[in-house]
Scaffold this active site. Structure first.
Site, PDB file in Angstrom:
ATOM      1  CE  LYS A 147       5.479  16.130  -9.640  1.00 21.40           C
ATOM      2  NZ  LYS A 147       6.083  14.781  -9.671  1.00 21.40           N
ATOM      3  CE  LYS A 198       7.549   6.912  -8.393  1.00 19.85           C
ATOM      4  NZ  LYS A 198       8.557   7.688  -7.767  1.00 19.85           N
ATOM      5  CB  CYS A 242      -4.639  23.662  -2.167  1.00 20.01           C
ATOM      6  SG  CYS A 242      -5.106  22.793  -0.666  1.00 20.01           S
ATOM      7  CG  HIS A 258      18.226 -10.340   9.058  1.00 16.02           C
ATOM      8  ND1 HIS A 258      18.914 -11.117   9.953  1.00 16.02           N
ATOM      9  CD2 HIS A 258      19.125  -9.998   8.097  1.00 16.02           C
ATOM     10  CE1 HIS A 258      20.179 -11.224   9.580  1.00 16.02           C
ATOM     11  NE2 HIS A 258      20.333 -10.549   8.436  1.00 16.02           N
ATOM     12  CD  GLU A 309      11.606   6.503  -6.726  1.00 20.21           C
ATOM     13  OE1 GLU A 309      11.426   6.731  -5.520  1.00 20.21           O
ATOM     14  OE2 GLU A 309      11.021   7.141  -7.615  1.00 20.21           O
ATOM     15  CG  ASN A 357      -1.263  25.635  -0.743  1.00 21.18           C
ATOM     16  OD1 ASN A 357      -1.366  24.613  -0.090  1.00 21.18           O
ATOM     17  ND2 ASN A 357      -0.270  25.857  -1.601  1.00 21.18           N
ATOM     18  N   GLY A 358      -2.274  25.684   2.744  1.00 20.64           N
ATOM     19  CA  GLY A 358      -1.466  25.683   3.968  1.00 20.64           C
ATOM     20  C   GLY A 358      -2.298  25.189   5.133  1.00 20.64           C
ATOM     21  NE  ARG A 373       0.503  23.721  -5.771  1.00 17.32           N
ATOM     22  CZ  ARG A 373       1.780  24.025  -5.603  1.00 17.32           C
ATOM     23  NH1 ARG A 373       2.585  24.091  -6.633  1.00 17.32           N
ATOM     24  NH2 ARG A 373       2.253  24.272  -4.414  1.00 17.32           N
ATOM     25  CD  GLU A 378       4.261   7.963  -6.083  1.00 14.10           C
ATOM     26  OE1 GLU A 378       5.364   7.986  -6.622  1.00 14.10           O
ATOM     27  OE2 GLU A 378       3.816   8.910  -5.423  1.00 14.10           O
ATOM     28  CD1 TRP A 411      -3.898  15.857  -1.539  1.00 10.22           C
ATOM     29  CD2 TRP A 411      -3.361  16.796   0.418  1.00 10.22           C
ATOM     30  NE1 TRP A 411      -3.332  14.894  -0.744  1.00 10.22           N
ATOM     31  CE2 TRP A 411      -2.997  15.436   0.465  1.00 10.22           C
ATOM     32  CE3 TRP A 411      -3.133  17.582   1.545  1.00 10.22           C
ATOM     33  CZ2 TRP A 411      -2.407  14.844   1.578  1.00 10.22           C
ATOM     34  CZ3 TRP A 411      -2.550  17.002   2.655  1.00 10.22           C
ATOM     35  CH2 TRP A 411      -2.178  15.649   2.659  1.00 10.22           C
TER      36      TRP A 411
HETATM   37  O1  M6R Z   1       8.993  17.980  -4.755  1.00 11.02           O
HETATM   38  P1  M6R Z   1       9.781  17.074  -3.876  1.00 11.02           P
HETATM   39  O2  M6R Z   1      10.818  16.320  -4.595  1.00 11.02           O
HETATM   40  O3  M6R Z   1      10.316  17.769  -2.655  1.00 11.02           O
HETATM   41  O4  M6R Z   1       8.718  16.017  -3.344  1.00 11.02           O
HETATM   42  C1  M6R Z   1       9.044  15.054  -2.397  1.00 11.02           C
HETATM   43  C2  M6R Z   1       8.007  13.955  -2.356  1.00 11.02           C
HETATM   44  O5  M6R Z   1       6.767  14.470  -1.991  1.00 11.02           O
HETATM   45  C3  M6R Z   1       7.873  13.256  -3.713  1.00 11.02           C
HETATM   46  O6  M6R Z   1       9.085  12.741  -4.160  1.00 11.02           O
HETATM   47  C4  M6R Z   1       6.847  12.091  -3.632  1.00 11.02           C
HETATM   48  O7  M6R Z   1       7.346  11.083  -2.811  1.00 11.02           O
HETATM   49  C5  M6R Z   1       6.536  11.590  -5.040  1.00 11.02           C
HETATM   50  N1  M6R Z   1       5.131  11.537  -5.257  1.00 11.02           N
HETATM   51  C6  M6R Z   1       7.081  10.245  -5.302  1.00 11.02           C
HETATM   52  O8  M6R Z   1       6.812   9.806  -6.582  1.00 11.02           O
END
Ligand code: M6R
Length: 613
Positions: A608, A487, A2, A506, A483, A100-101, A27, A490, A74
């Site tokens: 984020k 992308k 959050c 496989h 990766e 937050n937590g 966030r 998400e 969040w």
């Molecule tokens: O801030 P960080 O790099 O530690 O975050 C790790 C993941 O939460 C972050 O890379 C997440 O997978 C992204 N949304 C991917 O695009």
């Protein structure tokens, strides 16, 4: 996860809070709310949905106050609705908190409080904490002390702010495991989960550490530990310019960040490469050079995209430095009692520097005597401060939830690190010089790929309605396949899987038919021919091939025959390829999401910075 912001000073707190919430919205964005103290009375307004919903309510109100805080959520405990939105109040309705937590012992506490006759409106752990602080306040009549005593009995994590009409000129803040920064302005203070919410007012900040509190009035602040010991801390300066927080004419932050990559790679490498010796200079590692020289093993850890960087880093370090590398999901590493020794180097990779699992993995490694390093973007973040040494990305703020420019900067730094270690061991000066000269060419090459955005958009339009995608790569391009798939998942909510191309037979091969787009990373390397066999296997099942290929590769003939689409990247050496080959995949994901009309910068259910485990 959050975002939180608090303000005390001479401005209208509501303006500061709403502006700050916009800054930290990335966030978490399932609900938002504020509390202020107006004429000695607590006023709380909260709303489910994006921040715009809260704006609508607030813009029709006429409140004014010099003190208050806001929260953008969040959800962890309880679905996103008006009642579960923060702030939460104690039973008197006079104490308000944003948090937050996660409060892990909230069930026990709630039970205890229910037995004492306290009541609850929401399903959140935060309300339990608010009611608990209120219950202690009844005895202590002191807001700071009530907060301190309550937090001393909390199991879990918090970045927390408390205000009350009992003591209307004060904000009490505290942290454990979730970020909290104090901004020191001219007769005003800002407390926030994120420096981006502070930089509009001041660059002077203090970073409280875990189990520390900050008590702020209009003219002063006090720092103390949860053990009630007053402390002093040195001020730091935020390394961030306001203009870095703007979209600069791009439709989304994600697109802007993709297009910034020429510049961010330049920033990541500036002053760090010595061209006449092929050596690397990483100032942040000077103090641990000896430990690095003696390293027996390197463990790279991170989450999500940063974990993918670690996979690329593993190949780079083993190939250039000849040091064994292991890659661990931070969330697994921290709980599985890893076998570590003092000669092991554990490197945390994180854009935000706040990811809870990565931070805890580093703490576990420290407890076991390892040297810990951070490859982090946000200066002064928790991971940057928790590690023994490290290297910053200098990529500037990344606002889009989908990580793009941080990823390419992470793998660039890992490449520099691999070469740094390699030059201590077995890499010749000639090879070092060749590699740094190739890295120097990256920004230009990245811009060549970015110029192909319109043709990548056309491909995206054609496949935007496909429900599944497969991404295949081998060697350095295997993590890039993972990766690329992440992308797409998400931001467009399309199911996508990344695989090492040879693994397809496989199992995943069974998925392929004429409706399956298969993105194949077919760049020039010594296993190109093997990859072509994998392409044949897909074609034999009528899959649709979107190939990423190297310009001028003589082998491209096969691709021209088999692939429906080819996106070319400029030639570079194998080890540098992943920094280029990911860029078309970022653009493809972006344009598919654009076509599908999703919320690209703030995709559903995500945030984020993942500060809960
Ligand atoms: O801030 P960080 O790099 O530690 O975050 C790790 C993941 O939460 C972050 O890379 C997440 O997978 C992204 N949304 C991917 O695009």
């Amino acid at each position: 996860m959050c975002g939180i912001i608090g303000y005390i000073g001479n401005r209208n707190a509501i303006d500061v809070l709403m502006h700050g919430l916009k800054r930290v919205e990335y966030r978490g964005y399932d609900s938002a709310g504020i509390s202020i103290i107006e004429n000695n009375k607590l006023v709380t307004i909260k709303k489910s949905g994006k921040l715009t919903e809260l704006y609508k309510v607030i813009s029709h109100s006429n409140h004014f106050s010099n003190i208050g805080f806001g929260h953008t959520r969040w959800a962890t405990h309880g679905e996103p609705n008006d009642i579960n939105a923060h702030p939460h109040l104690d039973n008197s309705g006079k104490i308000s908190i944003v948090h937050n937590g996660i409060i892990e012992n909230c069930a026990i506490l709630k039970d205890l409080l229910l037995k004492q006759g306290y009541t609850f409106k929401s399903e959140t752990d935060t309300e339990v904490l608010a009611v608990y602080i209120g219950s202690i306040y009844e005895k202590t009549k002191d807001l700071t002390e009530a907060t301190r005593l309550a937090l001393s009995n909390i199991v879990g994590t918090f970045g927390l702010l408390v205000i009350s009409e009992y003591e209307p000129d004060k904000i009490v803040g505290a942290r454990r495991g979730s970020p909290l920064v104090l901004g020191i302005g001219q007769n005003e203070y800002i407390l926030a989960s994120d420096q981006t919410a502070i930089v509009d007012y001041t660059k002077r900040v203090i970073y409280p550490d875990d189990d520390e509190m900050v008590i702020v009035t209009k003219d002063n602040y006090i720092l103390k530990t949860l053990d009630n010991i007053e402390i002093n801390k040195k001020e730091s300066t935020i390394d961030l310019e306001l203009k870095q927080l703007e979209k600069k004419g791009f439709e989304h932050f994600m697109l802007k960040e993709i297009f910034e990559q020429g510049e961010t790679i330049e920033n990541a490498t500036r002053g760090r490469m010595i061209f006449d010796t092929g050596n690397i200079k990483l100032g942040g590692l000077t103090e641990v050079t000896d430990k690095l020289r003696k390293a027996r093993r390197i463990i790279l850890t991170g989450c999500g995209t940063s974990w993918h960087s670690a996979l690329v880093g593993e190949y780079m370090i083993e190939s250039l430095a000849g040091i064994p590398v292991e890659v661990e999901y931070a969330s697994e590493f921290r709980y599985r009692n890893p076998i570590l020794s003092e000669e092991d180097i554990v490197i945390a990779i994180s854009q935000s520097g706040e990811t809870a699992d990565t931070l805890e993995a580093i703490r576990e490694a420290k407890r076991k005597g390892c040297t810990t390093l951070g490859i982090v973007n946000i200066v002064g973040s928790s991971i940057a401060r928790a590690t023994d040494a490290g290297v910053y990305l200098h990529a500037g703020p990344e606002i889009g939830v989908a990580s793009t420019k941080a990823f390419t900067s992470q793998i660039t730094i890992l490449l520099l690190l691999a070469l740094y270690l390699g030059r201590m061991n077995n890499i010749s000066q000639m090879d070092g010089i060749r590699i740094v000269n190739e890295i120097k060419l990256l920004p230009k090459k990245i811009n060549t790929i970015l110029q192909q955005a319109p043709s990548i958009q056309k491909i995206a339009k054609q496949y935007a309605n496909s429900p599944n995608f497969l991404y295949l790569g081998r060697g350095y391009n295997y993590p890039i396949a993972l990766e690329g798939a992440l992308k797409l998942k998400e931001i467009s909510y399309v199911h996508a899987e990344g695989y090492p191309a040879a693994e397809m037979k496989h199992g995943p091969l069974a998925l392929i038919d004429e409706n399956m787009p298969v993105v194949v990373l077919a760049t020039k390397d010594d296993i190109f021919d093997k990859l072509c066999s994998n392409i044949e296997e897909v074609k034999a099942r009528k899959g649709k091939i979107i190939a990423i290929a190297t310009e001028g590769n003589t082998g491209n003939k096969v691709l021209e025959d088999k692939a429906e689409h080819i996106i070319y990247i400029p030639e570079t050496s194998n080890i540098i390829t992943p920094i280029l080959s990911i860029i078309p995949l970022q653009l493809l994901a972006y344009y598919i999401a654009l076509e599908r009309g999703t919320e690209i910068d703030t995709p559903r259910h995500l945030a984020k910075s993942v500060t809960v485990e």
